[in-house]
Design an enzyme around this catalytic site. Structure first.
Site, PDB file in Angstrom:
ATOM      1  N   HIS A   6      -5.939   2.928   1.398  1.00 40.69           N
ATOM      2  CA  HIS A   6      -5.042   3.926   1.507  1.00 40.69           C
ATOM      3  C   HIS A   6      -5.407   4.551   2.638  1.00 40.69           C
ATOM      4  O   HIS A   6      -4.593   4.495   4.044  1.00 40.69           O
ATOM      5  CB  HIS A   6      -5.067   4.862   0.599  1.00 40.69           C
ATOM      6  CG  HIS A   6      -4.483   4.098  -0.415  1.00 40.69           C
ATOM      7  ND1 HIS A   6      -3.585   3.402  -0.981  1.00 40.69           N
ATOM      8  CD2 HIS A   6      -4.873   4.485  -2.085  1.00 40.69           C
ATOM      9  CE1 HIS A   6      -2.944   3.325  -1.915  1.00 40.69           C
ATOM     10  NE2 HIS A   6      -4.268   3.938  -3.290  1.00 40.69           N
ATOM     11  N   ASP A  60       0.966  -1.111   0.387  1.00 45.47           N
ATOM     12  CA  ASP A  60       0.297  -0.161   0.334  1.00 45.47           C
ATOM     13  C   ASP A  60       0.897   1.145   0.219  1.00 45.47           C
ATOM     14  O   ASP A  60       1.010   1.621   0.799  1.00 45.47           O
ATOM     15  CB  ASP A  60      -0.673  -0.186   1.250  1.00 45.47           C
ATOM     16  CG  ASP A  60      -1.869   1.172   1.042  1.00 45.47           C
ATOM     17  OD1 ASP A  60      -1.459   2.522   0.661  1.00 45.47           O
ATOM     18  OD2 ASP A  60      -3.044   0.548   1.673  1.00 45.47           O
ATOM     19  N   HIS A  61       0.931   1.531  -1.314  1.00 45.76           N
ATOM     20  CA  HIS A  61       2.063   2.984  -1.152  1.00 45.76           C
ATOM     21  C   HIS A  61       1.953   4.264  -0.056  1.00 45.76           C
ATOM     22  O   HIS A  61       2.733   4.255  -0.263  1.00 45.76           O
ATOM     23  CB  HIS A  61       2.293   3.096  -2.421  1.00 45.76           C
ATOM     24  CG  HIS A  61       1.167   4.037  -3.345  1.00 45.76           C
ATOM     25  ND1 HIS A  61      -0.142   3.784  -3.416  1.00 45.76           N
ATOM     26  CD2 HIS A  61       0.937   5.483  -3.081  1.00 45.76           C
ATOM     27  CE1 HIS A  61      -0.368   4.863  -4.244  1.00 45.76           C
ATOM     28  NE2 HIS A  61      -0.046   5.912  -3.918  1.00 45.76           N
TER      29      HIS A  61
END
Lengths: 506, 326
Positions: free
Chosen positions: A258, A195-196
């Site tokens: 996110h 999950d950047h």
């Protein structure tokens, strides 16, 4: 024999990545070109990779190793925003780039890949360590994992890890099924769900801010916090990805992963240590403490939205239903606003408002913690000065922290006005911040999963999102309900107004 | 030249600079300060080169810099000037500025320096003293100045007698002074590369067979060689090993070799590259010249205790002094 390297000195130099080969499935795709290869090149530029490092790219497009290298060079030149292409560094890095063409559904491709990895190990001394990175369509994850297993690459002389991009399923059942399929070949401890957002420096800084300082944590609870607003706004539309986006929507695309992870970081309990298990346990506990809504409650506490056409800055902007590839009657949510509650002693009764949307006025991600007002109003205040003890954690685009409080206006009398005390990340540290993908790729190579999402965290997120998803799917909304360039549907403002609150205008 | 300096006057001049900057700056200026950096250098030293080094350090380590230029001689002299160092970060509209104060002090006026420096250091932030002149370290006034600092950075490589310099620094450390040595900082890349060798599990498994460590060096790098030997010795001791340690000065260049039954690791500098040999396999990596800027950049990033260095300094001083007496 020592288990740990006795020569490490974390104060002076970062732990070095072990030698390894990174296998990228979908190596001709956008993510590889825009993010993965530029991030790996930057790690090489910063000398963070071992000498025994290689990348094996694979996709259906026929290419030689040299053609792949040339393509990746173009990608680095185009997408490495703040890293010059150094010929020496690139030369050494490019020698470790290899490519094989093949269809992930073809069992023969995995035999070819296994042979290539053997060749690479001989040439580059990668120590038998392999990081598989799935940068493909989610529907191919399980097929590829099985192929890796069938090709005998799931186990080997060194470690084997698997990185998967979101979405991790499209509901609870599919998320579980995906995990089960990946576990046929990889242990959960070797599955890295990326999950950047969690790799962003400023998201990590939330932990530093909360748990590295003694002054904020005592205020971080229901006694002092009135409510929390989390905004993940985008100014762009679906940018040619309409066909894909109409199957996903804002709730699944942004909130399930996110923004719920950001919320978990903001609201979690302090972990006993900064070890991966402790931090992830606390995040997971927080996600599991979010109250799931019943179908009736969903309609009161959530608002879907879809942008309509508008004129922005003298330019006509299409509505979502007018975007190429989108069904003219699509019920897709391009906006999602939620009220959530965390059922813990710390947060009982404190609303967490989360919103995300496309075609909002600007691109901004931030968390605003609204503290309760002073119990008595002793002074005159300007009209807009109500409830103005606000802490804002800005994640993008200008990372920083602002604290708003009231101050006396100069002159006679005691009239108060809000002022802002700002900390700007970029000005305070001259150092360049690594990109989220640099951080996360290096962590995966080193074997540190702290910033990766675990299966139980994914399932806890779906437990929050799935009831909302079910109601939204079975309900026909009067879309579009917000104009492009506005801050979302009026119903979202009304949702907060019912609690005596209002969305901020970031 | 004047023989007195009033810190109050310096502080007023600094405040006036900010007011002036606020009037003229189009998008405003941002004052940045994370520490006080006191630099002590000979007056004869190239002022522009040192100025460039300090300017390069500021974006990453914004500081109130107090540059003390030392004038040899018995005449009592002390004077000052203040100015700003500003830069515009990439993509931003506001300038960031740091304060700089330059003092000139003769040897005879050194005793007055602590009373001038004390009011000038920024409250609640670390004070780093970078002593660039070896002769100052031997002067009695140095102790008083060093006591103002959170950390004192020196370079034992610039001292003539490496064992004596290490012993003096170890003694100062023993008395509670937090010291740093650029001769140690120069080794970071070497140590990093050696550590990297043992990230490989096979190499780590063979570490137990290492029975001998040999460091050779030129005279210029003698203190670095003692540090390298001491650090390796301590790391191996942590792994339960006690190999024979030898430091051989008067060689061409610095080189370290760890050898044992199944493992031989050699690091040597070859021009601009650092060659790392593990058994028969050699890897070469670019070795950036260790400029003052790079060394200080690293040291300014470490304000807390550096336990690895402290332990290494104690060991290095002991090894170096005992070898001298042999």
């Amino acid at each position: 024999m020592p288990n740990d390297n006795p020569f490490q000195d974390p104060l002076r130099f970062e732990r070095q990545a072990p030698e390894c080969a990174v296998v990228i499935f979908g190596a001709n795709g956008d993510l590889t070109k825009r993010k993965l290869i530029p991030a790996l090149y930057r790690l090489a530029y910063d000398r963070r990779l071992a000498a025994g490092f290689a990348v094996v790219g694979t996709s259906r497009t026929p290419m030689t190793d040299d053609q792949f290298r040339e393509k990746m060079r173009e990608a680095v030149e185009k997408f490495s925003e703040d890293t010059p292409l150094d010929e020496d560094v690139w030369g050494a890095f490019a020698r470790g780039l290899y490519y094989i063409a093949g269809d992930v559904k073809d069992p023969g491709m995995y035999q070819t890949l296994a042979a290539k990895l053997e060749q690479v190990e001989g040439e580059r001394h990668t120590g038998g360590n392999v990081l598989f990175y799935l940068s493909t369509q989610p529907s191919q994850y399980a097929i590829i994992a099985r192929g890796i297993g069938a090709g005998g690459m799931g186990k080997g002389g060194g470690w084997r890890r698997l990185v998967v991009e979101k979405p991790f399923g499209h509901d609870m059942a599919s998320a579980r099924e995906l995990s089960n399929q990946l576990h046929e070949v990889f242990d959960e401890s070797d599955v890295y769900r990326i999950d950047h957002y969690l790799g962003k420096e400023t998201v990590q800084n939330i932990l530093a801010f909360r748990f590295g300082n003694g002054i904020f944590e005592p205020l971080w609870n229901r006694r002092y916090v009135d409510h929390v607003q989390i905004t993940g706004a985008e100014s762009i539309g679906v940018e040619g990805r309409g066909a894909y986006y109409q199957e996903v929507g804002a709730l699944d695309d942004m909130i399930q992963n996110h923004l719920l992870q950001v919320m978990a970081t903001v609201a979690m309990e302090p972990s006993a240590s900064f070890r991966a298990t402790s931090v992830r346990d606390e995040r997971s506990k927080l996600l599991r403490s979010i109250r799931p809504w019943s179908p009736d409650e969903v309609l009161k506490n959530t608002v879907p939205g879809q942008y309509g056409p508008a004129r922005i800055g003298g330019e006509d902007v299409p509505g979502f239903r007018q975007e190429p590839g989108v069904d003219p009657a699509a019920q897709t949510d391009t906006y999602a606003g939620l009220t959530l509650y965390v059922d813990t002693w710390r947060w009982a009764g404190v609303p967490f408002y989360i919103r995300t949307g496309k075609r909002l006025p600007k691109r901004v991600t931030e968390i605003a913690i609204q503290f309760k007002s002073a119990p008595l109003h002793l002074f005159n205040r300007d009209a807009d000065a109500d409830g103005l003890n606000l802490l804002i954690l800005r994640i993008q685009p200008e990372e920083g922290i602002s604290l708003r409080f009231l101050s006396k206006r100069p002159g006679s009398g005691m009239t108060l006005r809000p002022v802002s005390m700002d900390f700007n990340y970029g000005s305070s540290f001259g150092e360049r911040s690594p990109s989220a993908y640099e951080t996360l790729l290096l962590d995966a190579i080193i074997g540190d999963p702290t910033l990766y999402t675990r299966q139980d965290m994914v399932e806890a997120s779906w437990a929050v999102v799935e009831p909302i998803q079910n109601v939204w799917r079975n309900h026909k909304f009067d879309f579009p309900n917000y104009a492009s360039g506005s801050w979302g549907p009026a119903a979202s403002d009304e949702m907060l107004a019912r609690n005596g609150h209002a969305w901020r205008r970031p | 030249m004047s023989a007195t300096v009033a810190p109050e006057k310096i502080l007023k001049e600094l405040a006036a600079l900010w007011v002036e900057e606020g009037k003229h700056g189009s998008a405003g200026v941002l004052r940045a300060c994370s520490m006080t950096l006191v630099v002590m250098a000979e007056e004869s030293e190239d002022a522009s080169a040192l100025g460039e080094t300090l300017a390069a350090l500021m974006p990453e380590h914004p500081a109130r810099t107090i540059l003390v230029r030392l004038r040899a001689g018995a005449e009592r002299a002390l004077s000052e000037r203040v100015y700003q160092q500003c830069w515009m970060p990439f993509g931003q509209r506001r300038q960031i500025c740091c304060e700089q104060i330059e003092l000139i002090a003769s040897d005879a006026a050194l005793g007055d320096l602590p009373s001038v420096l004390l009011p000038l250091v920024v409250a609640d932030l670390p004070v780093i003293l970078w002593c660039r002149c070896p002769r100052l370290a031997a002067m009695p006034e140095f102790g008083e100045i060093a006591r103002l600092a959170t950390k004192v950075v020196m370079d034992s490589g610039a001292f003539g007698d490496a064992p004596a310099a290490l012993a003096r620094m170890a003694e100062a450390q023993g008395h509670g002074l937090r010291v740093a040595d650029l001769a140690w900082t120069r080794l970071t890349r070497w140590r990093e590369m050696l550590a990297r060798v043992f990230e490989n599990r096979d190499h780590l498994a063979r570490l137990s067979g290492v029975g001998e460590v040999k460091v050779t060096c030129g005279r210029r790098h003698e203190s670095s060689a003692w540090y390298l030997a001491a650090w390796t010795r301590n790391a191996l001791a942590d792994a339960g090993l006690s190999p024979a340690i030898a430091v051989v000065p008067n060689a061409e260049a610095i080189r370290i070799e760890l050898s044992g039954a199944e493992l031989r690791v050699v690091l040597r500098c070859d021009g601009g590259t650092l060659a790392v040999t593990v058994n028969d396999l050699t890897n070469q990596t670019h070795l950036e010249p260790a400029s003052d800027y790079l060394l200080m950049r690293e040291e300014l990033a470490i304000v807390r205790r550096d336990t690895v260095f402290e332990r290494t300094l104690s060991t290095a001083a002991r090894l170096a002094v005992s070898s001298k007496s042999e």
